[in-house]
Design a protein around this motif. Structure first.
Motif, PDB file in Angstrom:
ATOM      1  N   LEU A 229       0.524  10.112  -3.661  1.00 17.56           N
ATOM      2  CA  LEU A 229      -0.159  10.499  -2.413  1.00 17.56           C
ATOM      3  C   LEU A 229       0.888  10.835  -1.345  1.00 17.56           C
ATOM      4  O   LEU A 229       2.007  10.327  -1.376  1.00 17.56           O
ATOM      5  CB  LEU A 229      -1.041   9.355  -1.918  1.00 17.56           C
ATOM      6  CG  LEU A 229      -2.194   8.968  -2.855  1.00 17.56           C
ATOM      7  CD1 LEU A 229      -2.886   7.714  -2.346  1.00 17.56           C
ATOM      8  CD2 LEU A 229      -3.192  10.122  -2.955  1.00 17.56           C
TER       9      LEU A 229
ATOM     10  N   ASP B 266       0.767   4.034  -2.808  1.00 21.77           N
ATOM     11  CA  ASP B 266       0.535   5.445  -2.482  1.00 21.77           C
ATOM     12  C   ASP B 266       1.621   6.308  -3.106  1.00 21.77           C
ATOM     13  O   ASP B 266       1.347   7.388  -3.641  1.00 21.77           O
ATOM     14  CB  ASP B 266       0.531   5.649  -0.962  1.00 21.77           C
ATOM     15  CG  ASP B 266      -0.762   5.158  -0.331  1.00 21.77           C
ATOM     16  OD1 ASP B 266      -1.681   4.763  -1.090  1.00 21.77           O
ATOM     17  OD2 ASP B 266      -0.849   5.148   0.919  1.00 21.77           O
ATOM     18  N   ARG B 267       2.852   5.827  -3.014  1.00 15.26           N
ATOM     19  CA  ARG B 267       3.962   6.620  -3.537  1.00 15.26           C
ATOM     20  C   ARG B 267       3.826   6.756  -5.057  1.00 15.26           C
ATOM     21  O   ARG B 267       3.993   7.838  -5.604  1.00 15.26           O
ATOM     22  CB  ARG B 267       5.305   5.972  -3.181  1.00 15.26           C
ATOM     23  CG  ARG B 267       6.436   6.936  -3.435  1.00 15.26           C
ATOM     24  CD  ARG B 267       7.781   6.410  -3.056  1.00 15.26           C
ATOM     25  NE  ARG B 267       8.735   7.456  -3.427  1.00 15.26           N
ATOM     26  CZ  ARG B 267       9.137   7.672  -4.654  1.00 15.26           C
ATOM     27  NH1 ARG B 267       8.707   6.918  -5.640  1.00 15.26           N
ATOM     28  NH2 ARG B 267       9.988   8.654  -4.912  1.00 15.26           N
TER      29      ARG B 267
ATOM     30  N   GLY C 225       2.274   5.381   8.682  1.00 12.60           N
ATOM     31  CA  GLY C 225       2.719   4.580   7.544  1.00 12.60           C
ATOM     32  C   GLY C 225       3.582   3.388   7.895  1.00 12.60           C
ATOM     33  O   GLY C 225       4.031   2.657   7.003  1.00 12.60           O
TER      34      GLY C 225
ATOM     35  N   LEU D  56       3.032  10.620   1.889  1.00 11.10           N
ATOM     36  CA  LEU D  56       3.424   9.481   2.726  1.00 11.10           C
ATOM     37  C   LEU D  56       3.595   9.951   4.163  1.00 11.10           C
ATOM     38  O   LEU D  56       4.028  11.072   4.417  1.00 11.10           O
ATOM     39  CB  LEU D  56       4.744   8.890   2.215  1.00 11.10           C
ATOM     40  CG  LEU D  56       4.733   8.295   0.807  1.00 11.10           C
ATOM     41  CD1 LEU D  56       6.104   7.701   0.466  1.00 11.10           C
ATOM     42  CD2 LEU D  56       3.657   7.224   0.667  1.00 11.10           C
TER      43      LEU D  56
ATOM     44  N   ARG E  21       0.844  -1.212   0.000  1.00 10.62           N
ATOM     45  CA  ARG E  21       0.000   0.000   0.000  1.00 10.62           C
ATOM     46  C   ARG E  21       0.874   1.255   0.000  1.00 10.62           C
ATOM     47  O   ARG E  21       0.550   2.233  -0.662  1.00 10.62           O
ATOM     48  CB  ARG E  21      -0.936  -0.014   1.224  1.00 10.62           C
ATOM     49  CG  ARG E  21      -2.222  -0.803   0.987  1.00 10.62           C
ATOM     50  CD  ARG E  21      -3.297  -0.461   2.028  1.00 10.62           C
ATOM     51  NE  ARG E  21      -2.860  -0.766   3.392  1.00 10.62           N
ATOM     52  CZ  ARG E  21      -2.920  -1.990   3.932  1.00 10.62           C
ATOM     53  NH1 ARG E  21      -3.393  -3.002   3.231  1.00 10.62           N
ATOM     54  NH2 ARG E  21      -2.505  -2.199   5.162  1.00 10.62           N
TER      55      ARG E  21
END
Lengths: 481, 506
Positions: free
Chosen positions: B75, B70-71, B124, B77, B66
């Motif tokens: 998005l 996301d990276r 995270g 982090l 995930r």
């Protein structure tokens, strides 16, 4: 010299909060077993208590209403014992530094005003419920109640009879209801009472006390205390000694039974609850709650008495439940209807109460109908309804299916007007006199009580709708002719 | 192959929290490769170390993927995105079994994350598993784990310390970047000292205890185990701060300690107090440990610190007070393990009494040290003994607190040894609970006083080459200053060789 009872009550009152004292679970009564639970009230590992602010405010209000001192710094303690309905293995309560201390509650009794002092009031959580007889597999546990916020009001041993105790508890309940602290519903367990009872000879030291548990109605409080006083007297009279015990009231057989002795008493190993910081109640909050305190039942009854001449007994019944008292005041309003207040109070606590008890109607239904009931009362007082008509109206209305107010309107319309006009009464009066010429002769011979017989006969023929005074007047007129 | 992914230019064989977070954020390495590498290291060394009670392979890889997704999606982090961390088995992770090192809770899975775990997830972090511990955190060697002890990665015949021994061993062995432990009387700092890592216990009230199995509530605090002070600051910053689920959590704002560590590792103007009771007058302090601590004090002085002697006259009663307060609270906290609602329930014949359900379930479920402490605590609170034991211990606790408050008026921090000895052979004190209790002699007072404390590796023992821990104790809620001082010492000391020998692949 006679033995005298010495009684102190310990009252657990459920605070009227939406959520439990240490978690967000709802406190509503009657949910499916264990529906209102979460990791906190289930005592899961790692779950922590967070104090409900509203519970603190309500407990302070109770303290103020009972003239207690409010501690600016109080503390919670753990009371340790094992029981399946106590999920954490300890109850969070306040032992060494309770929120409210001192205070008192005065009640008027037949023997005068009795002052029952209050030792302290503390906050605590309720346990769950063990149900022993519902399943052959064993005991069932419902933890919906676990974590319900309670205050325990600990009274000093200032009461001397079962009647005093009931009067004190009734007044306490009225205060807790008026202040919105507790709904006072003993059947649902929102208000529970334990009684510490001992006996002594006046001016001698108090005897050994027994604590009686499981008193969940006023009747149980009265009966259990009366029986316990008798039991202790009998023990002493027979040369025995009263043992310090916790006893259970068995309402079905009207007796108290030993539960555990002093030797079997738990060692609760109290110590400060490390998961909660000391509770600080700011003087400003106390002042705010004090200023917002509503009129208490004693003051309300005094005002009703002074302004309207409402008799004490009726006022006490009406002020038991502030919703009823409010509805009563609203119905009367500020206008001329207040003249009727005393009669209306007697009417509501008399005929209306009786009809209500025979019916299945709710309190709210009756409260909402009070304005119409005031109209009924006014008609009755003014002679526009006879006793018989009134009884018919109440019976018909309370027996109806619609809202009580609407049913009363209907019944009033149906019952019609009282017959007062002599012209309208004359045929019936004349017919009755003609049928009972012998009785008329007795009357004329000086046996005047026969008049009552004639009134009854006329009224029966008129279906109770005749004005009694008008009927009597006409009868006398005819007989004296 | 997996190790190759971590062999970044200039990076050590095993990366820390801060480095890993930076490398993933910069795209130098993928979170899923980092997670796979951590799991591969667990596969390689866990058999020797027994640092874990549960490894969540699937969950860790999914969380890492995930982060990568996301990276790729651009998005934002979290500050710990992709950092593999382990969680002591006292701390609830939703969906992972929790035992607290006890047979009593075997098979129980908590429904919710502890607040600290939720915060790590929000930052995270990738949760790789639950670390081994003494049962209910009661022990100083990990030998009280119902599932067998962790072993010390510097010498597998020796203890990892306790109670967060699994977390310390895993951290020293490079099984994850670091993790969370709990510290009631030294349970983060002492195993950190024995395993040569940084163990940091914040101020009581600074980190939420919600979702953390209670041992002794007024002493328990969640702490971090990492390979550097900067990593401790990073994990601490992610988990600290008030929590509506813990009424004892403090509302004061938390400084970003990770950003706060200055590059200038200068200690000029910093006053460090050395409690004579912890060094000069300490009984049972190993000569080699004493030597390393004195050298560390000299290093601190060279960096400009004003190192001075102070006295904490009441700390010699600290151990006695600690073992009364913690056992008293534990006796209550462990009452919920009664076989009724969750955890171990004894198999009884129909018609058995409630008391026998309690007695048998608890008799079977708890190990000997837990029973010993429940008995001690129950006694200390019982009618007739409450004043002489529990109440007296609370009075001593107040005196210890006042000693520290006085010393910390004139000093910015106190410094001394974390443990009187290095890691001892497994079994050496297993039948001598009193000797074991004395291993906590330098650490319990910070818990009694509620103060933040940290153990950082000093130079290895001159004879055994085993790790030696240097302990700093700071002012309440001033974790930032404590971390700065420890960071400066760490820089002066020079780098340690990670991972520890038992977890090197050559």
């Amino acid at each position: 010299m006679a033995w005298q009872g010495v009684i102190g009550l310990e009252v657990h009152a459920q605070l009227r909060t939406r959520s439990k004292i240490f978690c967000a679970c709802p406190t509503t009564f009657g949910a499916a077993p264990n529906a209102h639970t979460c990791p906190v009230c289930l005592g899961h590992p790692g779950a922590l208590p967070v104090l409900n602010e509203r519970a603190v405010r309500l407990a302070v209000v109770a303290g103020l209403a009972l003239d207690c001192a409010i501690a600016t710094r109080s503390r919670f303690d753990r009371k340790n014992y094992f029981y399946p309905d106590l999920p954490k293995g300890y109850q969070i309560t306040q032992v060494t530094a309770p929120l409210c201390t001192g205070g008192h509650l005065d009640v008027a009794t037949a023997a005068g005003v009795v002052r029952g002092r209050i030792h302290h009031i503390h906050l605590e959580e309720d346990a769950g419920k063990s149900i022993h007889d519902a399943s052959p597999a064993g005991t069932l546990v419902d933890l919906n109640r676990a974590g319900t916020p309670l205050i325990e009001i600990v009274g000093e041993p200032d009461l001397r009879s079962a009647d005093d105790a009931v009067a004190w508890l009734r007044e306490l309940r009225a205060i807790l209801r008026h202040t919105g602290v507790c709904d006072g519903n003993m059947e649902e367990g929102s208000l529970r009472c334990d009684a510490n009872v001992s006996v002594h000879r006046p001016n001698a030291p108090f005897g050994t006390r027994c604590e009686i548990k499981n008193l969940n109605s006023f009747r149980a409080v009265r009966d259990a205390i009366a029986h316990e006083i008798e039991r202790q007297q009998a023990v002493i009279d027979a040369g025995g000694v009263v043992l310090q015990q916790t006893r259970l009231w068995d309402a079905e057989r009207s007796r108290t039974l030993p539960m555990r002795s002093k030797e079997e008493a738990h060692d609760y190993r109290y110590f400060p609850e490390p998961d909660l910081l000391p509770l600080h109640v700011a003087p400003e909050l106390v002042a705010e709650l004090r200023a917002a305190l509503p009129e208490l039942p004693a003051a309300r009854r005094a005002r009703w008495s002074a302004a309207w001449g409402v008799p004490a007994a009726a006022a006490a019944v009406l002020c038991d439940e502030p919703v009823r008292a409010d509805a009563f005041e609203r119905a009367l309003g500020a206008g001329p209807a207040a003249d009727l207040a005393a009669a209306f109070a007697l009417f509501v606590t008399g005929q209306v109460q009786a009809a209500h008890q025979r019916s299945a109607r709710t309190d709210a239904d009756v409260d909402a109908a009070l304005p119409v009931l005031l109209d009924v009362c006014a008609r009755w007082v003014q002679g526009r309804l006879t006793n018989k008509m009134l009884a018919d109206v109440l019976q018909s209305a309370f027996g109806g299916d619609a809202a009580l107010g609407a049913e009363l309107e209907r019944a009033l319309a149906q019952v019609g007007a009282v017959v007062t006009d002599a012209g309208a009464l004359a045929p019936t009066v004349d017919a009755v006199l003609a049928e009972h010429a012998d009785q008329a002769a007795r009357y004329r011979a000086g046996h005047t009580p026969v008049l009552g017989f004639f009134v009854g006969q006329v009224m029966r023929r008129l279906g109770g709708r005749g004005d009694a005074q008008a009927v009597q007047r006409l009868l006398q007129q005819r007989l004296d002719q | 192959m997996l190790h190759a992914a971590l062999s970044l230019p200039g990076a050590p064989a095993v990366m820390g929290v801060v480095e890993t977070a930076h490398a993933i954020a910069a795209g130098a390495v993928r979170a899923s490769d980092v997670a796979a590498a951590a799991l591969a290291r667990i596969d390689a060394f866990e058999g020797d170390l027994h640092a874990f009670l549960h490894v969540d392979r699937t969950g860790a890889l999914a969380a890492a993927e995930r982060v990568d997704a996301d990276r790729r999606a651009g998005l934002p982090l979290g500050p710990l995105a992709g950092v593999p961390v382990h969680i002591k088995d006292m701390i609830a992770v939703a969906g992972m079994p929790l035992t607290a090192g006890s047979k009593m809770l075997a098979g129980w899975t908590p429904p919710l994350d502890a607040t600290v775990v939720a915060r790590l997830r929000a930052a995270g972090a990738v949760l790789i598993g639950k670390t081994n511990q003494d049962e209910f955190a009661m022990g100083s060697s990990n030998e009280n784990s119902a599932f067998g002890p962790s072993r010390n990665p510097w010498d597998r015949t020796r203890v990892a310390g306790g109670s967060s021994g699994g977390a310390a061993a895993a951290t020293a062995a490079g099984l994850g970047c670091g993790g969370l432990g709990t510290d009631t009387g030294g349970s983060v700092r002492q195993p950190a000292a024995l395993c040569g890592v940084v163990g940091f216990k914040p101020t009581w009230g600074r980190v939420s205890r919600a979702g953390v199995v209670a041992f002794a509530s007024s002493l328990d605090q969640v702490g971090t185990l990492t390979r550097s002070v900067a990593d401790a600051a990073a994990l601490y910053t992610a988990i600290a701060g008030s929590d509506p689920l813990d009424a004892t959590s403090d509302p004061r704002p938390v400084a970003d300690c990770a950003a706060d560590l200055t590059e200038a590792k200068d200690l000029r103007g910093v006053r460090l107090g050395v409690p004579i009771e912890y060094l000069d007058a300490a009984d049972g302090l190993d000569a080699g440990v004493r030597q390393r601590i004195e050298e560390a004090l000299a290093t601190l002085a060279q960096r400009g610190a004003d190192v001075r002697r102070v006295s904490l006259p009441h700390v010699r009663f600290g151990i006695a007070a600690y073992y009364l307060v913690c056992t008293a609270e534990a006796s209550a906290n462990l009452q919920r393990y009664d076989g009724v609602r969750f955890g171990h329930r004894a198999a009884l014949a129909p018609g058995a009494t409630l008391d026998s359900l309690y007695a048998t379930s608890r008799g079977e479920g708890f190990g000997p040290e837990v029973k010993r402490r429940i008995l001690l605590g129950t006694f200390a609170l019982s009618a007739g003994f409450h004043d002489a034991y529990y109440r007296k211990a609370c009075q001593v606790r107040r005196l210890v607190h006042d000693d520290f408050a006085r010393a910390l008026r004139d000093c910015d921090a106190l410094v001394g040894p974390t443990s009187p000895v290095c890691a001892w052979p497994l079994g050496a004190h297993a039948h001598d609970p009193l000797a074991m209790y004395l291993m906590d002699i330098f650490t319990v007072s910070a818990n009694l006083a509620g103060l933040p404390a940290l153990s950082v590796p000093a130079a290895p023992h001159p004879a055994s080459a085993l790790p030696v821990g240097l302990q700093f104790v700071g002012r309440a809620f001033d974790e930032a200053s404590l971390l700065r001082v420890a960071h400066a010492f760490e820089a002066a000391r020079g780098p340690c060789a990670w991972p520890a020998p038992a977890a090197r692949s050559e």
